[in-house]
Design an enzyme around this catalytic site. Structure first.
Site, PDB file in Angstrom:
ATOM      1  N   GLU A 115       0.829  -1.198   0.000  1.00 19.54           N
ATOM      2  CA  GLU A 115       0.000   0.000   0.000  1.00 19.54           C
ATOM      3  C   GLU A 115       0.869   1.255   0.000  1.00 19.54           C
ATOM      4  OE1 GLU A 115      -4.114  -1.659   1.886  1.00 19.54           O
ATOM      5  OE2 GLU A 115      -2.727  -0.782   3.288  1.00 19.54           O
ATOM      6  N   CYS A 128       3.562   8.429   1.448  1.00 17.62           N
ATOM      7  CA  CYS A 128       4.049   7.432   2.396  1.00 17.62           C
ATOM      8  C   CYS A 128       4.312   6.152   1.607  1.00 17.62           C
ATOM      9  CB  CYS A 128       2.972   7.226   3.468  1.00 17.62           C
ATOM     10  SG  CYS A 128       3.463   6.083   4.743  1.00 17.62           S
ATOM     11  N   CYS A 135       6.420  -7.141   6.954  1.00 19.54           N
ATOM     12  CA  CYS A 135       7.584  -6.732   7.747  1.00 19.54           C
ATOM     13  C   CYS A 135       8.050  -7.933   8.552  1.00 19.54           C
ATOM     14  CB  CYS A 135       7.188  -5.578   8.679  1.00 19.54           C
ATOM     15  SG  CYS A 135       8.590  -4.854   9.548  1.00 19.54           S
ATOM     16  N   CYS A 139       6.237  -5.602  15.710  1.00 20.69           N
ATOM     17  CA  CYS A 139       5.808  -4.630  16.711  1.00 20.69           C
ATOM     18  C   CYS A 139       4.342  -4.915  17.038  1.00 20.69           C
ATOM     19  CB  CYS A 139       5.991  -3.209  16.185  1.00 20.69           C
ATOM     20  SG  CYS A 139       7.707  -2.888  15.711  1.00 20.69           S
ATOM     21  N   CYS A 142       1.300  -2.827  15.574  1.00 12.72           N
ATOM     22  CA  CYS A 142       1.329  -2.481  14.144  1.00 12.72           C
ATOM     23  C   CYS A 142       0.665  -3.571  13.310  1.00 12.72           C
ATOM     24  CB  CYS A 142       2.782  -2.289  13.713  1.00 12.72           C
ATOM     25  SG  CYS A 142       2.975  -2.072  11.931  1.00 12.72           S
ATOM     26  N   CYS A 369      -1.177   5.571   9.750  1.00 16.01           N
ATOM     27  CA  CYS A 369       0.067   4.922  10.165  1.00 16.01           C
ATOM     28  C   CYS A 369      -0.201   3.594  10.844  1.00 16.01           C
ATOM     29  CB  CYS A 369       0.772   5.806  11.186  1.00 16.01           C
ATOM     30  SG  CYS A 369       2.209   6.576  10.541  1.00 16.01           S
TER      31      CYS A 369
HETATM   32  N1  SAH Z   1       9.049   0.136   9.922  1.00 14.94           N
HETATM   33  C1  SAH Z   1       9.313   1.499  10.096  1.00 14.94           C
HETATM   34  C2  SAH Z   1       8.456   2.402   9.238  1.00 14.94           C
HETATM   35  C3  SAH Z   1       7.006   2.067   9.071  1.00 14.94           C
HETATM   36  S1  SAH Z   1       5.890   2.371  10.371  1.00 14.94           S
HETATM   37  C4  SAH Z   1       9.181   1.864  11.552  1.00 14.94           C
HETATM   38  O1  SAH Z   1       8.677   1.079  12.331  1.00 14.94           O
HETATM   39  O2  SAH Z   1       9.599   2.975  11.910  1.00 14.94           O
HETATM   40  C5  SAH Z   1       5.646   4.128  10.476  1.00 14.94           C
HETATM   41  C6  SAH Z   1       5.275   4.590  11.891  1.00 14.94           C
HETATM   42  O3  SAH Z   1       3.956   4.196  12.264  1.00 14.94           O
HETATM   43  C7  SAH Z   1       6.198   3.994  12.940  1.00 14.94           C
HETATM   44  O4  SAH Z   1       6.581   4.948  13.879  1.00 14.94           O
HETATM   45  C8  SAH Z   1       5.309   2.941  13.564  1.00 14.94           C
HETATM   46  O5  SAH Z   1       5.768   2.584  14.827  1.00 14.94           O
HETATM   47  C9  SAH Z   1       3.982   3.646  13.571  1.00 14.94           C
HETATM   48  N2  SAH Z   1       2.837   2.749  13.775  1.00 14.94           N
HETATM   49  C10 SAH Z   1       2.744   1.439  13.488  1.00 14.94           C
HETATM   50  N3  SAH Z   1       1.514   0.978  13.809  1.00 14.94           N
HETATM   51  C11 SAH Z   1       0.801   2.022  14.294  1.00 14.94           C
HETATM   52  C12 SAH Z   1      -0.540   2.189  14.749  1.00 14.94           C
HETATM   53  N4  SAH Z   1      -1.393   1.182  14.738  1.00 14.94           N
HETATM   54  N5  SAH Z   1      -0.919   3.405  15.174  1.00 14.94           N
HETATM   55  C13 SAH Z   1      -0.050   4.453  15.122  1.00 14.94           C
HETATM   56  N6  SAH Z   1       1.210   4.364  14.681  1.00 14.94           N
HETATM   57  C14 SAH Z   1       1.643   3.163  14.274  1.00 14.94           C
HETATM   58 FE1  SF4 Z   2       7.562  -3.334  10.948  1.00 14.15          FE
HETATM   59 FE2  SF4 Z   2       5.319  -2.158  11.801  1.00 14.15          FE
HETATM   60 FE3  SF4 Z   2       7.369  -2.493  13.478  1.00 14.15          FE
HETATM   61 FE4  SF4 Z   2       7.570  -0.690  11.496  1.00 14.15          FE
HETATM   62  S1  SF4 Z   2       6.133  -0.610  13.227  1.00 14.15           S
HETATM   63  S2  SF4 Z   2       9.106  -2.212  12.119  1.00 14.15           S
HETATM   64  S3  SF4 Z   2       6.369  -1.738   9.879  1.00 14.15           S
HETATM   65  S4  SF4 Z   2       6.155  -4.151  12.512  1.00 14.15           S
END
Ligand code: SAH
Ligand code: SF4
Length: 395
Positions: A115, A128, A135, A139, A142, A369
Site C-alpha cells: 500500500e 508514504c 515486515c 511490533c 502495528c 500509520c
Molecule cells: N518500519 C518502520 C516504518 C514504518 S511504520 C518503523 O517502524 O519505523 C511508520 C510509523 O507508524 C512507525 O513509527 C510505527 O511505529 C507507527 N505505527 C505502526 N503501527 C501504528 C498504529 N497502529 N498506530 C499508530 N502508529 C503506528
Molecule cells: Fe515493521 Fe510495523 Fe514495526 Fe515498522 S512498526 S518495524 S512496519 S512491525
C-alpha cells in the site's frame, strides 16, 4: 514471542532481470543504467549523455514510451524498446478518504501487494512509501507486523510508487519548467509505509538517490524522511549513503516496555539506539531527528514516561511526534485519551521540544500509520493470538 530473524536482501529481492524478460529501466542507478546501455551497444563515449537523457524522460517528464523520446535517434529508440522496458507496479485499487488522503493498493511482481498513501496538506503533499511486502519485525501495535508474507521491494518498485502517485496526481512537469518544491503536489516522501526500510537498505538507498537526483525526481534530501524501528548498525550508513532526515519509532522509555512494543529492542536496546542517534545529525548534516511515539492507553502514556523521554533524548536535536494509536481489527491496545495525549505533549513542550500530535489521516479508508496491510494478507490473527505474541495478558 518469536523474534523473527531478518531475512537478508539477497534472498528476498527479485532479480532485476526476470527470467528472459527485458530489463526494467526504472530503479537502475546511474551506474547500472550506463552499464546496461553500454552492454546494449551504446558507444562508450555516448553512454553518459544517453543515460542523462533517459533519466530526464523517465523521471522528469514521466514518459513511458521510447518513441516519445524525441532527442534520441529513431534506430536507437528501436534498440531501446527491444532491449528494455519501462515498468511500474500496477495500481489494483485506489481509495480516497473524506479528508483527501489517497490510498493505492499496488501489485508487484509475483502477485504481492503493498500500500502507498498520499496525504495532501496545506502547501505540500506527502507520499508514504512502502519498502517491503509486510515486515519481518513484529511490533505488537502495528497491523503490518501481523502480516506473515515478506519480500523486499526492488529499487524500481520503490521509485515506481512515487511515479504512479505522480501519474494519478497529474503532476509531471512540462519541459523546461521545474516547479519549486513548495508548489509540488507531491513534495515530500516518508518511508513510513509497510516494512522496515533499513532491512532493505540497498534498494531503499538506490531509490532515494533517484528521488533526490536533480536529474531524477529532484526532491531535496530534507524532504525525505526515513523511519526505522531501530536497526542500529544501519543508522550511520543511512547518514553517509542517503543523507535524508531520520525518524525513529521510539514508543517507550524503558527497555521492559520497548521490548514488548518494538521487539527489535531486545537486539539493540534504548541505550544503544540513542548512541547511534546522537551521531546521526552530524554525520548526515541534518537538523533534527523525529522521535515517533505512539500513544497507547495505560501502556506508555504516563507523566513519568513523558519526563523520562525528555531525559533520555537530552542533547539530541529532536522533535517528538506523538501518534495517537490507530486502531485495527483485533489490535491489543487502545488509543490514549485526548486529555492524556495533551498532558503528555505539554510536559515535552515545557522541556523545550516541539511535540506535534500527528492528526490521524485517512482513517476511514484504513490508510493511517500502522494500518497498512495488503488485501491478500488481510486474514488476521485472533485478538488472543496477537496479545499472546505481544507478551500481554488478553484484553
Ligand atoms: N518500519 C518502520 C516504518 C514504518 S511504520 C518503523 O517502524 O519505523 C511508520 C510509523 O507508524 C512507525 O513509527 C510505527 O511505529 C507507527 N505505527 C505502526 N503501527 C501504528 C498504529 N497502529 N498506530 C499508530 N502508529 C503506528
Ligand atoms: Fe515493521 Fe510495523 Fe514495526 Fe515498522 S512498526 S518495524 S512496519 S512491525
Amino acid at each position: 514471542m518469536t523474534a523473527t530473524a531478518p531475512i537478508t536482501q539477497d534472498v528476498m529481492t527479485l532479480p532485476r532481470k526476470l527470467a528472459d524478460g527485458p530489463v526494467n529501466l526504472i530503479g537502475l542507478t546511474r551506474a547500472q543504467l550506463a552499464e546496461a546501455l553500454q552492454a546494449a551497444g551504446t558507444p562508450e563515449k555516448q553512454v553518459k549523455m544517453r543515460a542523462n537523457q533517459l533519466w530526464q524522460w523517465l523521471y522528469q517528464k514521466g514518459v513511458r514510451d521510447f518513441d516519445e523520446m524525441t532527442n534520441l535517434a529513431k534506430d536507437y529508440r528501436a534498440m531501446l524498446s527491444e532491449t528494455f522496458t519501462i515498468a511500474l507496479p500496477e495500481v489494483v485499487s485506489k481509495h480516497v478518504s473524506e479528508d483527501g488522503t489517497r490510498k493505492y493498493l499496488v501489485r508487484i511482481a509475483g502477485g504481492h501487494e503493498v500500500e502507498v498513501v498520499y496525504i495532501p496538506e496545506e502547501g505540500r503533499g506527502t507520499l508514504c512509501v512502502s519498502s517491503q511486502v509486510g515486515c519481518t519485525l513484529t511490533c505488537s501495535f502495528c497491523h503490518t507486523g501481523t502480516q506473515k508474507l515478506v519480500r523486499n521491494l526492488t529499487a524500481g518498485e520503490i521509485v515506481g510508487q512515487i511515479m504512479l502517485a505522480r501519474d494519478d496526481l497529474g503532476e509531471w512537469p512540462q519541459p523546461g519548467r521545474h516547479p519549486k518544491d513548495e508548489t509540488r503536489l507531491l513534495s515530500n516522501i516518508v518511508l513510513m509505509g509497510m516494512g522496515e526500510p533499513l532491512y532493505n537498505f540497498d534498494n531503499v538507498r538506490d531509490a532515494m538517490k533517484i528521488a533526490m537526483d536533480p536529474e531524477g525526481i529532484s526532491l531535496s534530501r530534507r524532504r525525505i524522511t526515513l523511519s526505522t524501528s531501530g536497526v542500529v548498525p544501519e543508522i550511520a550508513r543511512t547518514a553517509e549513503e542517503i543523507g535524508c532526515l531520520l525518524a525513529v519509532s521510539f514508543h517507550a522509555t524503558t527497555d521492559e516496555v520497548r521490548d514488548k512494543l518494538v521487539p527489535i529492542n531486545k537486539r539493540w536496546n534504548i541505550a544503544e539506539l540513542l548512541d547511534a542517534l546522537k551521531a546521526y545529525p552530524k554525520l548526515s548534516n541534518s537538523e533534527r531527528i523525529t522521535f515517533e511515539y505512539v500513544m497507547l492507553k495505560d501502556v506508555n502514556d504516563s507523566d513519568a514516561d513523558a519526563s523520562r523521554l525528555v531525559k533520555l533524548i537530552k542533547g539530541i536535536p529532536a522533535k517528538i511526534n506523538l501518534i495517537p494509536f490507530n486502531e485495527w481489527p483485533g489490535a491489543p491496545y487502545e488509543r490514549s485519551d485526548w486529555a492524556r495525549i495533551k498532558a503528555f505533549a505539554d510536559i515535552i513542550y515545557k522541556a523545550g521540544y516541539a511535540s506535534p500530535i500527528r492528526t490521524p489521516r485517512g482513517e476511514d479508508i484504513m490508510a493511517a500509520c500502522g494500518q497498512l496491510k495488503s488485501a491478500t494478507e488481510r486474514a488476521r490473527k485472533s485478538r488472543k493470538q496477537i496479545a499472546a505474541e505481544a507478551g500481554l495478558a488478553e484484553q
